[in-house]
Design a protein around this motif. Structure first.
Motif, short mmCIF file in Angstrom:
data_model
loop_
_atom_site.label_atom_id
_atom_site.label_comp_id
_atom_site.label_asym_id
_atom_site.label_seq_id
_atom_site.Cartn_x
_atom_site.Cartn_y
_atom_site.Cartn_z
N LYS A 147 0.84 -1.20 0.00
CA LYS A 147 0.00 0.00 0.00
C LYS A 147 0.88 1.25 0.00
CE LYS A 147 -1.09 1.81 4.33
NZ LYS A 147 0.00 1.97 5.28
N TYR A 178 -1.84 -6.61 7.88
CA TYR A 178 -2.72 -7.07 8.96
C TYR A 178 -3.23 -8.49 8.69
CZ TYR A 178 -2.48 -3.48 12.36
OH TYR A 178 -2.01 -2.70 13.37
N LYS A 181 -1.17 -11.18 10.38
CA LYS A 181 -1.04 -11.25 11.84
C LYS A 181 -1.74 -12.49 12.37
CE LYS A 181 -0.40 -6.31 12.47
NZ LYS A 181 0.74 -5.92 13.28
N GLU A 215 -1.96 3.80 18.73
CA GLU A 215 -0.50 3.90 18.77
C GLU A 215 -0.14 5.00 19.76
OE1 GLU A 215 1.27 2.28 14.52
OE2 GLU A 215 0.88 4.41 14.72
N ASP A 234 -4.59 5.70 6.03
CA ASP A 234 -3.37 5.01 6.46
C ASP A 234 -3.66 3.64 7.09
OD1 ASP A 234 -0.54 4.88 6.84
OD2 ASP A 234 -0.79 5.41 8.95
N HIS A 239 -6.26 -1.80 6.78
CA HIS A 239 -6.06 -2.76 7.87
C HIS A 239 -7.33 -3.05 8.67
CE1 HIS A 239 -2.04 -2.02 6.72
NE2 HIS A 239 -1.72 -1.09 7.59
C1 BG6 Z 1 1.17 0.98 8.47
C2 BG6 Z 1 0.87 2.44 8.63
O1 BG6 Z 1 0.49 0.48 7.35
O2 BG6 Z 1 0.76 0.28 9.62
C3 BG6 Z 1 1.57 2.99 9.88
O3 BG6 Z 1 1.32 3.16 7.49
C4 BG6 Z 1 1.21 2.15 11.09
O4 BG6 Z 1 1.21 4.34 10.10
C5 BG6 Z 1 1.43 0.67 10.81
O5 BG6 Z 1 2.03 2.57 12.17
C6 BG6 Z 1 0.92 -0.19 11.93
O6 BG6 Z 1 1.34 -1.52 11.74
P1 BG6 Z 1 1.62 -2.45 13.01
O7 BG6 Z 1 1.93 -3.77 12.43
O8 BG6 Z 1 2.75 -1.84 13.75
O9 BG6 Z 1 0.36 -2.42 13.82
#
Ligand code: BG6
Length: 480
Positions: A147, A178, A181, A215, A234, A239
């Motif tokens: 992406k 995602y 996971k 986050e 994003d 996700h």
């Molecule tokens: C990414 C986003 O796709 O996913 C980021 O661009 C985000 O902004 C990240 O921090 C989160 O991924 P994870 O695996 O750390 O939850």
């Protein structure tokens, strides 16, 4: 699966994604013995680097806590090499092919996997050059792309139309990490492998579904990229919506990639476009103690930006199973925790014999600390008839303490090596997801009087969030 002697090419090998995710995942697969035999890994990017610099860079995120792993890293690095070149000229790709052919030697069929860890503005020229200059005459090739797949329906289709005449859908692997996971991959097993969950999985028993992404850090210098997308593009349109489809889809006929993705597309098509009434947006401000910067303080963020760093979006699914049940997607940067979870809140039990007994909740904690737990009522042991909320708790660390949970990228690269598309985004799925989000995103872009509500760095989000959620029947006190 890719046969022995295949070649994996990482385009964008000098970038962040390659260093942080792609190469560590390849090394992980090497250590588990899951890469094709005698595979070679080639990096390609514009930066001129010698072999030592390249190897230092790609291994900077790999940990070598034991001697065995250190030896394995040496073996792994010995399989890698680097070629530098431009993304929009034949020349670089011709030397890349020459290099690949040397590594392949005299084989009859050549198999190549191209991993594009690239900024979106070079997707199309690179995909074209790879097909023109690096596609084997006999054998086959696949490309993995990352992406953003456009920023709305029209730009996503543009990307599609540019890719599809040159690469077939079968050769394209669109990553949404995602889907790699562990807990996300568990959703279909939980739902369809357990009769008691399946039976209650509908509007008669479920009051709401909440999918939360938190986050604890802000953009931290990544604001230039982030500001063009915002939190909705994003992490939510991709996700979180992927997680929603896994939670909401009907039972697939089989676990084949096409059967799964057919059902995902069907549920997305049953979702109306987002109604602005059902959305809250926010942008983080300085922390209350003043030590953490606001979004606008990030030097890479354009002054006066209206970009949301937080959003809560309530979505609906117009089918027999879910009509009327709110699906609440909530995501934010610079919040009070690092957490991604799904919370299925069930309806109140029929009143009469109990006064105020809390609702059941099923929680899937995607990260950190994968867990599945059910909040349930039980009689408090002892000479009393008091009830207590307790948890049926499957915390992976405790139950599966001797099993390692793979990184999402390890799982997905392995799938691509095996040619399994189940956990990759299909073209019609991408289209369906943009259709739901695009009108609302355009509405936000165009209405300059809509400004996100401020929330302090490190808080739970905008102050009125709880009232907003409560208006959809979500009972927060259930959290315990
Ligand atoms: C990414 C986003 O796709 O996913 C980021 O661009 C985000 O902004 C990240 O921090 C989160 O991924 P994870 O695996 O750390 O939850």
């Amino acid at each position: 699966p890719l046969p022995p002697n295949s070649i994996i090419v990482v385009l964008g090998a000098s970038g962040d994604l390659a260093k942080k995710k792609t190469y560590p995942a390849l090394f992980g697969l090497y250590r588990y013995g899951l890469l094709p035999k005698n595979v070679k890994i080639v990096g390609y990017a514009r930066t001129k680097m010698d072999d030592a610099d390249y190897k230092k860079r790609i291994s900077s995120y790999m940990k070598t806590p034991t001697e065995t792993i250190e030896t394995q890293l040496k073996e792994f690095l010995a399989m890698t090499s680097y070629v530098s070149g431009q993304y929009d000229q034949d020349e670089g790709f011709i030397s890349l092919t020459k290099h690949i052919e040397e590594l392949e030697g005299d084989v009859e069929e050549r198999y190549r996997l191209f991993y594009m860890a690239l900024p979106p503005n070079v997707f199309i020229p690179v995909a074209q050059h790879l097909k023109k200059n690096c596609y084997p005459k006999s054998g086959g090739a696949r490309i993995i792309i990352e992406k953003p797949f456009g920023h709305d329906l029209a730009s996503s289709r543009e990307l599609q139309t540019a890719l599809q005449p040159i690469w077939t859908e079968d050769e394209i692997f669109r990553i949404d990490h995602y889907l790699g996971k562990e807990m996300v991959k568990n959703i279909l097993i939980l739902r369809f492998g357990n009769e008691f969950f399946g039976a209650a999985w509908n509007k008669n028993h479920v009051s709401s579904v909440q999918i939360t992404f938190k986050e604890p850090f802000g953009t931290e210098g990544r604001g230039g990229y982030f500001d063009q997308f915002g939190i909705i593009r994003d992490v939510m349109q991709n996700h979180l919506l992927q997680v929603l489809t896994m939670i909401a889809m009907e039972r697939p006929v089989s676990f084949s990639a096409e059967d799964i993705r057919d059902e995902k597309v069907r549920v997305l098509r049953a979702m109306p476009i987002i109604d602005p009434k059902n959305v809250v947006i926010g942008q983080y401000d300085k922390s209350l103690d003043g030590t953490k910067p606001s979004y606008q303080d990030d030097a890479t963020v354009p002054k006066g930006s209206r970009c949301p760093t937080f959003a809560a979006i309530v979505m609906y699914i117009k089918n027999d199973r879910w009509d009327g049940v709110p699906f609440i997607l909530k995501a934010g940067k610079a919040l009070d925790a690092a957490k991604v979870e799904v919370r299925v809140q069930f309806k109140d039990v029929t009143s009469g014999i109990f006064k105020d007994i809390p609702r059941n909740e099923l929680v899937l904690r995607i990260q950190p600390d994968e867990a599945v737990y059910v909040k349930m009522n039980t009689k408090l042991p002892g000479l009393t008839m008091k009830t207590s909320v307790t948890e049926l708790d499957l915390t992976y660390k405790r139950r599966f303490s001797d099993l390692k949970i793979p990184e999402a990228y390890e799982a997905l690269i392995l799938d691509a090596i095996n040619g399994d598309h189940s956990n990759f985004v299909r073209d019609d799925e991408l289209d369906a997801s943009w259709k739901i989000f695009t009108p609302f995103l355009h509405y936000l872009d165009e209405n300059t009087d809509i400004v996100p509500a401020k929330y302090p760095y490190g808080s739970r989000g905008p102050a009125f969030l709880d009232d907003f959620l409560a208006s959809y029947g979500y009972a927060r006190e259930q959290h315990g």
